[in-house]
Motif scaffolding. Structure first.
Motif, PDB file in Angstrom:
ATOM      1  N   UNK A   1       0.819  -1.220   0.000  1.00  0.00           N
ATOM      2  CA  UNK A   1       0.000   0.000   0.000  1.00  0.00           C
ATOM      3  C   UNK A   1       0.850   1.267   0.000  1.00  0.00           C
ATOM      4  N   UNK A   2       2.022   1.224   0.659  1.00  0.00           N
ATOM      5  CA  UNK A   2       2.882   2.411   0.701  1.00  0.00           C
ATOM      6  C   UNK A   2       3.367   2.785  -0.692  1.00  0.00           C
ATOM      7  N   UNK A   3       3.913   1.816  -1.406  1.00  0.00           N
ATOM      8  CA  UNK A   3       4.390   2.087  -2.763  1.00  0.00           C
ATOM      9  C   UNK A   3       3.245   2.421  -3.707  1.00  0.00           C
ATOM     10  N   UNK A   4       2.062   1.875  -3.421  1.00  0.00           N
ATOM     11  CA  UNK A   4       0.899   2.191  -4.245  1.00  0.00           C
ATOM     12  C   UNK A   4       0.597   3.684  -4.208  1.00  0.00           C
ATOM     13  N   UNK A   5       0.802   4.321  -3.057  1.00  0.00           N
ATOM     14  CA  UNK A   5       0.577   5.761  -2.931  1.00  0.00           C
ATOM     15  C   UNK A   5       1.808   6.571  -3.332  1.00  0.00           C
TER      16      UNK A   5
END
Length: 230
Positions: free
Chosen positions: A76-80
């Motif tokens: 989720x971090x890299x997704x944002x």
């Protein structure tokens, strides 16, 4: 998921990743090591190289994997974070090319006046300055044109995909869901856009004799010295 599709794309992206990363790092390294290259236009080119490095590290490995497997595997971090960084990188690239265009417009006016003066007075330093300015302008103009040509198809396809649902699935062959080629077209145009990361360092090294000379001195003289020390 056919190997006939993702294997050629995998090889293509790998080549762009290696050549783009090595080429742009080389441009930055040689420019920083030689003060004679640290001009205004070369600072713009360093900005482009830095932007291309970020794209190579973030877009090249992640985008094809997402398009092929149609899923996000990077948390989720890299997704944002990644879309934000990619957007900044493309903005820096576009802004630098815009600054290059404005800079060349002013320099072109100056060079034209210098050329008229050079023709009337037969002054050869000024003629060399005019030739160097024209060569630099040709390099930077090619960078702007190639950027526009390589990114235009992907931007068009991205807009079509964004509004595809309202338009009735225009990437479905014969209107059949099992013949959806959206990801294939998106991957193809994205791979074409990524060639811009390779074209800048190759174009700069090919058309700039000063850079080629300093490139040889920077790397091959170091090897010669190390060989003598051994």
């Amino acid at each position: 998921m056919s190997p006939y599709a993702y294997i050629p794309f995998g090889v293509w992206y790998l080549l762009i990743f290696v050549i783009g990363l090595v080429g742009n790092i080389t441009v930055i390294h040689v420019t920083l090591k030689n003060r004679s290259l640290q001009s205004v236009q070369n600072i713009f080119i360093m900005n482009l190289a830095a932007s291309d490095i970020v794209v190579c590290l973030l877009s090249l490995p992640i985008t094809p994997v997402t398009n092929v497997f149609k899923n996000w595997y990077f948390g989720s971090l890299l997704c944002r974070l990644i879309p934000w960084i990619q957007g900044i990188s493309i903005f820096i690239c576009t802004f630098s090319l815009g600054a290059i265009a404005v800079d060349r417009a002013f320099v072109g006016c100056f060079a034209q006046n210098t050329g008229q003066l050079s023709y009337s007075t037969r002054d050869k330093e000024k003629q060399r300055l005019l030739n160097r300015t024209r060569r630099t302008t040709a390099i930077l103009a090619c960078m702007v044109i190639i950027f526009g040509l390589t990114w235009l198809p992907h931007n068009i396809v991205s807009l079509l995909i964004e509004y595809d649902e309202a338009e009735g699935h225009i990437f479905y062959i014969f209107g059949k869901e099992e013949l959806n080629i959206t990801y294939l077209i998106n991957l193809f145009t994205h791979g074409f856009a990524m060639t811009n990361n390779v074209s800048n360092p190759l174009l700069y090294a090919w058309l700039n004799p000063t850079f080629r000379e300093l490139l040889v001195k920077t790397f091959f003289k170091k090897r010669a010295k190390l060989a003598k020390q051994r």
